[in-house]
Design a protein around this motif. Structure first.
Motif: not given
Length: 141
Positions: A96-102
């Protein structure tokens, strides 16, 4: 009239081929990018929790979930393995490279009544490699 029959039979044949082709998303091994999740798993499914994030596996439906908890701009991954009834191994990495909290997820398909093991890792998108793994977690299929 002949062209219509030819086209109709071609469309029918294409539909048959598409109808019997297995879904690559559910059976794929190797490297996969997790999609956005509409579900947040119960913490009971999250066997690997680290300051970096959470790695979870829900055996009902065979879903992997990832949550990046740390805003360090480093993607995270699950490295998983599953031994089949005939003794062969299936392995893969879900990142996952969607960023924190996702919350992100990937649906898999495993043989029933066995186990899957998995680890939470950092992930380098440019090299497609996981590193700094912690775990393992286990879950029933």
């Amino acid at each position: 009239m002949r062209i219509r029959k030819f086209l109709a039979s071609g469309v029918f044949a294409s539909a048959l081929v598409l109808g019997v082709t297995p879904s690559p998303a559910s059976a794929a091994d190797g490297l996969q990018r997790a999609g956005l999740s509409s579900t947040v798993p119960d913490d009971g499914y999250c066997a690997v929790i680290d300051w970096d994030g959470k790695a979870c596996f829900d055996g009902y439906g065979e879903w992997f979930y990832l949550l990046d908890d740390y805003d360090d701009h480093v993607p995270i991954a699950i490295r998983w393995s599953h031994q089949t009834l005939n003794g062969s191994w299936r392995r893969g990495v879900i990142y996952s490279d969607r960023g924190p909290g996702v919350w992100t997820s990937v649906n898999k398909s495993f043989e029933e009544n066995l186990f899957v093991s998995y680890e939470l890792c950092d992930f380098d998108v440019s090299t497609k490699k996981e590193y700094n793994c912690v775990g393992p977690g286990w879950g029933p299929t």
